[in-house]
Design a protein around this motif. Sequence first.
Motif, short mmCIF file in Angstrom:
data_model
loop_
_atom_site.label_atom_id
_atom_site.label_comp_id
_atom_site.label_asym_id
_atom_site.label_seq_id
_atom_site.Cartn_x
_atom_site.Cartn_y
_atom_site.Cartn_z
N GLY A 138 49.64 47.76 47.75
CA GLY A 138 50.69 46.93 47.19
C GLY A 138 50.19 45.95 46.14
O GLY A 138 50.94 45.12 45.65
N ARG A 139 48.90 46.06 45.78
CA ARG A 139 48.32 45.22 44.73
C ARG A 139 48.58 43.72 44.93
O ARG A 139 49.21 43.06 44.10
N PRO A 140 48.09 43.15 46.04
CA PRO A 140 48.25 41.70 46.22
C PRO A 140 47.47 40.94 45.16
O PRO A 140 46.44 41.41 44.68
N GLU A 141 47.97 39.75 44.80
CA GLU A 141 47.29 38.97 43.76
C GLU A 141 45.99 38.34 44.26
O GLU A 141 45.11 38.03 43.46
N LEU A 142 45.88 38.13 45.56
CA LEU A 142 44.69 37.49 46.13
C LEU A 142 44.18 38.34 47.28
O LEU A 142 44.95 38.71 48.18
N VAL A 143 42.89 38.67 47.25
CA VAL A 143 42.24 39.39 48.35
C VAL A 143 41.19 38.47 48.96
O VAL A 143 40.34 37.93 48.25
N HIS A 179 41.23 47.00 39.48
CA HIS A 179 42.35 47.92 39.23
C HIS A 179 43.68 47.28 39.62
O HIS A 179 44.70 47.48 38.96
N ALA A 180 43.66 46.49 40.70
CA ALA A 180 44.88 45.83 41.16
C ALA A 180 45.14 44.50 40.43
O ALA A 180 46.20 43.91 40.60
N GLY A 181 44.17 44.02 39.64
CA GLY A 181 44.31 42.72 38.99
C GLY A 181 44.25 41.58 39.97
O GLY A 181 44.83 40.51 39.75
N ALA A 194 41.23 49.26 51.93
CA ALA A 194 42.43 49.92 51.39
C ALA A 194 43.70 49.27 51.93
O ALA A 194 44.67 49.07 51.19
N ARG A 195 43.69 48.95 53.21
CA ARG A 195 44.87 48.30 53.81
C ARG A 195 45.15 46.96 53.13
O ARG A 195 46.30 46.61 52.85
N ARG A 224 42.58 32.83 38.44
CA ARG A 224 43.08 34.18 38.70
C ARG A 224 42.15 35.23 38.11
O ARG A 224 41.54 35.03 37.06
N GLY A 225 42.07 36.34 38.82
CA GLY A 225 41.35 37.49 38.30
C GLY A 225 39.84 37.42 38.44
O GLY A 225 39.15 38.31 37.97
N THR A 226 39.31 36.39 39.09
CA THR A 226 37.87 36.25 39.20
C THR A 226 37.40 36.71 40.58
O THR A 226 38.18 36.95 41.49
N THR A 227 36.08 36.84 40.71
CA THR A 227 35.47 37.15 42.01
C THR A 227 34.63 35.94 42.41
O THR A 227 33.78 35.49 41.66
N VAL A 228 34.88 35.42 43.61
CA VAL A 228 34.25 34.17 44.05
C VAL A 228 33.52 34.40 45.36
O VAL A 228 34.09 34.94 46.32
#
Length: 241
Positions: free
Chosen positions: A172-177, A204-206, A167-168, A39-43
């Motif tokens: 709602g700050r999803p946990e996974l993008v 910012h969204a975590g 932005a879309r 969680r919280g990483t960039t892959v």
Amino acid sequence: MTAPAAAAGPPPAVAVRDLRFAYRRGPVVLDIPSLEIARGTTVFLHGPSGSGKTTLLGLVAGVLAPREGQVLVLGTDLGRLSPSARDAFRAEHVGYVFQMFNLLPYLSVLENITLPCRLHRARRRRLGGADPDAEARALADRLGIGDLVARRVTELSVGQQQRVACARALLGRPELVIADEPTSALDADRRAQFLELLFGACAHAGATLLFVSHDRALEPLFAASLALPALNRAAAAPAVA
């Protein structure tokens, strides 16, 4: 005296175990024994065309269901959910930036950003009672398109449309993008600028960011890198999406 057990931390953002997937009666296109994303990483996920990147993203997003094995997202086994339950889970927990953006040309920038909240009750719940339009405007400001929210997306440049799609996905700050080749239409300067904005918005969204690209020049910008052919035992199978 026995020491108390340490409290278990939250499950990883993504965990794949003994995954095998084939389209209908076709050959196996994904055979991944193990994959985990904290969680919280960039892959950064990379691989040649036909290596199964888009298929894997579809499984992680719950658009596809595994035939064998498990795909766990935020601790939830997506293979155990019905199609409608997977749709609801994706709407509430996952933001998706598509390669071609998938914006609706007859809507304004603001309407495109807030569309998931209008379509999915679960996505609205994540706003915690906040006004979707106000949240969308705040996201647009952070992404440098705050002055464009009243325009139709057809009036925007490719780079501006890309920020609308971002932005879309983040509303709602999803946990996974999940981002599927979102920078392929941009030049090097605009790619770097967009990634800086995307990293900032995810932080910012975590949110955890799973980013797919052919462009290996972007790889050093990410906290972790995954080569899909090295993970996928079916990499030698006929080309897939």
